[in-house]
Structures are given as C-alpha cells and as structure tokens.
Design a protein around this motif. Structure first.
Motif, PDB file in Angstrom:
ATOM      1  N   ARG A   1      -1.963  13.385   4.549  1.00  0.00           N
ATOM      2  CA  ARG A   1      -0.753  13.010   5.282  1.00  0.00           C
ATOM      3  C   ARG A   1      -0.534  11.513   5.241  1.00  0.00           C
ATOM      4  NH1 ARG A   1      -1.574  13.743  11.748  1.00  0.00           N
ATOM      5  NH2 ARG A   1      -3.151  12.141  12.028  1.00  0.00           N
TER       6      ARG A   1
ATOM      7  N   ARG B   1       1.175  16.663   3.207  1.00  0.00           N
ATOM      8  CA  ARG B   1       1.247  16.992   1.789  1.00  0.00           C
ATOM      9  C   ARG B   1       2.040  18.277   1.553  1.00  0.00           C
ATOM     10  NH1 ARG B   1      -4.109  16.321  -0.822  1.00  0.00           N
ATOM     11  NH2 ARG B   1      -4.737  17.779   0.783  1.00  0.00           N
TER      12      ARG B   1
ATOM     13  N   TYR C   1       5.693  17.493   1.832  1.00  0.00           N
ATOM     14  CA  TYR C   1       6.074  16.681   0.670  1.00  0.00           C
ATOM     15  C   TYR C   1       6.292  17.578  -0.545  1.00  0.00           C
ATOM     16  CZ  TYR C   1       5.466  13.812  -3.484  1.00  0.00           C
ATOM     17  OH  TYR C   1       5.629  13.240  -4.716  1.00  0.00           O
ATOM     18  N   TYR C   2       5.328  18.443  -0.837  1.00  0.00           N
ATOM     19  CA  TYR C   2       5.451  19.310  -2.008  1.00  0.00           C
ATOM     20  C   TYR C   2       6.623  20.287  -1.858  1.00  0.00           C
ATOM     21  CZ  TYR C   2       1.137  17.610  -4.068  1.00  0.00           C
ATOM     22  OH  TYR C   2       0.182  16.824  -4.642  1.00  0.00           O
TER      23      TYR C   2
ATOM     24  N   LEU D   1       5.240   7.690  -1.899  1.00  0.00           N
ATOM     25  CA  LEU D   1       4.778   9.006  -1.458  1.00  0.00           C
ATOM     26  C   LEU D   1       4.183   9.785  -2.632  1.00  0.00           C
ATOM     27  CD1 LEU D   1       7.595  10.068   1.031  1.00  0.00           C
ATOM     28  CD2 LEU D   1       5.237   9.379   1.585  1.00  0.00           C
TER      29      LEU D   1
ATOM     30  N   LEU E   1       4.327  12.674   7.579  1.00  0.00           N
ATOM     31  CA  LEU E   1       4.705  13.612   6.518  1.00  0.00           C
ATOM     32  C   LEU E   1       3.405  14.130   5.938  1.00  0.00           C
ATOM     33  CD1 LEU E   1       6.899  14.867   4.626  1.00  0.00           C
ATOM     34  CD2 LEU E   1       6.538  12.899   3.129  1.00  0.00           C
TER      35      LEU E   1
ATOM     36  N   GLU F   1      10.023   7.095  -1.699  1.00  0.00           N
ATOM     37  CA  GLU F   1       9.762   8.305  -2.482  1.00  0.00           C
ATOM     38  C   GLU F   1       8.660   8.054  -3.514  1.00  0.00           C
ATOM     39  OE1 GLU F   1      13.369   9.666  -4.288  1.00  0.00           O
ATOM     40  OE2 GLU F   1      14.269  10.248  -2.381  1.00  0.00           O
TER      41      GLU F   1
ATOM     42  N   TRP G   1       9.788  17.748  -2.278  1.00  0.00           N
ATOM     43  CA  TRP G   1       9.941  16.764  -3.333  1.00  0.00           C
ATOM     44  C   TRP G   1       9.373  17.146  -4.679  1.00  0.00           C
ATOM     45  CZ3 TRP G   1      13.636  13.763  -2.384  1.00  0.00           C
ATOM     46  CH2 TRP G   1      13.962  13.485  -1.061  1.00  0.00           C
TER      47      TRP G   1
END
Length: 190
Positions: free
Chosen positions: A125, A167, A170-171, A114, A165, A111, A174
């Motif tokens: 990515r 972006r 992810y946003y 990332l 994964l 995490e 997370w």
C-alpha cells in the motif's frame, strides 16, 4: 523488477534526484496561495541546497525523483518516504512547480510513481496526507483511487486527510491502462 534510472508516464519522466537538480529548483517561481506556502522551497543558500539534497536523496527508506516535462525540464519532485519493505508500504509526496500546476503533470507523475511503487518495489500500500483545503490535489487522489483513512493536525493548525491506496485497488483501476514505468528509451516523448 529491477530499478532503473528513469521511468516514464504519458507526459512526464521520473529520474532519481541529483545534487545539481536542487540548484535548478532554487529558482522555481513561488506559490502565492496561502494553502500552498509549504511547497515554496527555501533554497536560497548553497548550504540549504546541500542539506535539502542530503535529507531527501534516495536511500533505504526514501526514493526521490525529479519530474521532467516533455522537453526534459524539471517541473517537480515526487517520491516515496518512510519506505518500509518489511511492512511493504511507503508515503507518497509530490511538489509541482507553481507555473506548471494545472496541466496534468501532477496526475501523470503520481500515476507513474504508483507504477514504480507497486510494480517495481512490490509494495502492499501507498499512503499520503493532503491538506484539507488543497482541493486540487484531493481531486487527483480521489480520482486515482486513494481512500481517506483518518485525519491529523499539521503545521499552522492545518487539518490533513490521511489517504491510502492498496495494491489490489491499484491493479483493479490501473492495470488496464498502459503499463507504467516503461524505460524512457521505449516511450516516445512528444
């Protein structure tokens, strides 16, 4: 966002690998599971440690960090290799020492890296590959939002699942959590 020397997750800190870290890593306990033999670093001799450090140190195509636990002990490495700022992608890799696996450190380290990849390096990515029989790691990657994009055959005819994964995902997943990558001085260690 400018690069810093250390980034903090909820339980772990990440700092750039230095040569003396490799000497400590040479004494890590070994994995006994057949599917995790690749994670046993062969660092018996000083020349092997020198080579490992030179090959793995942060440079224009690689960012390598040690993973520190709450006491500041080195419990792993995590990094981005094949870093390409033109295509805005990199490949994630992680090793947590055998006696620290299963405590959530790996999840927290992934995490945190990332957050570094998307918030600091502004990547589009992050890619990775995971051995098909490494169910523990696959569970973490699935939980964090990585999706399978293919497979390939690796050493000893091991099947690897290629995962990605981006972006946006992810946003979506997370950014609602506390922002990753806060400086160590701003995060109280337990």
């Amino acid at each position: 966002m400018a690069e810093r020397e250390e980034y903090c997750g909820e339980r772990v800190g990440l700092r750039h690998l230095v040569r003396s870290d490799v000497d400590q890593m040479a004494n890590w306990p070994r994995f006994h599971e057949v599917e995790l033999q690749w994670a046993n670093l062969d660092l018996s001799f000083s020349s092997e440690r020198d080579l490992y450090f030179e090959r793995g140190r942060s440079n224009s195509t690689r960012r390598r960090f040690v993973v520190l636990d709450e006491r500041g002990d080195i419990i792993g490495t995590v990094g981005l290799r094949n870093l390409d700022l033109m295509t805005s992608e990199a490949t994630l890799g992680i090793i947590i020492r055998a006696d620290s696996v299963g405590n959530g450190y790996g999840t927290d380290a992934v995490e945190t890296i990332l957050g570094y990849a998307f918030d600091v390096l502004d990547l589009r990515r992050v890619l990775l590959d995971v051995a098909e029989n490494n169910e523990r790691a696959r569970h973490v990657y699935d939980k964090l939002g990585f999706t399978p994009i293919g497979q390939h055959l690796g050493p000893q005819n091991t099947i690897y699942t290629d995962m990605m994964l981006d972006r946006a995902e992810y946003y979506r997943r997370w950014r609602v959590k506390a922002k990753r990558g806060a400086p160590a001085s701003e995060t109280a260690r337990r």
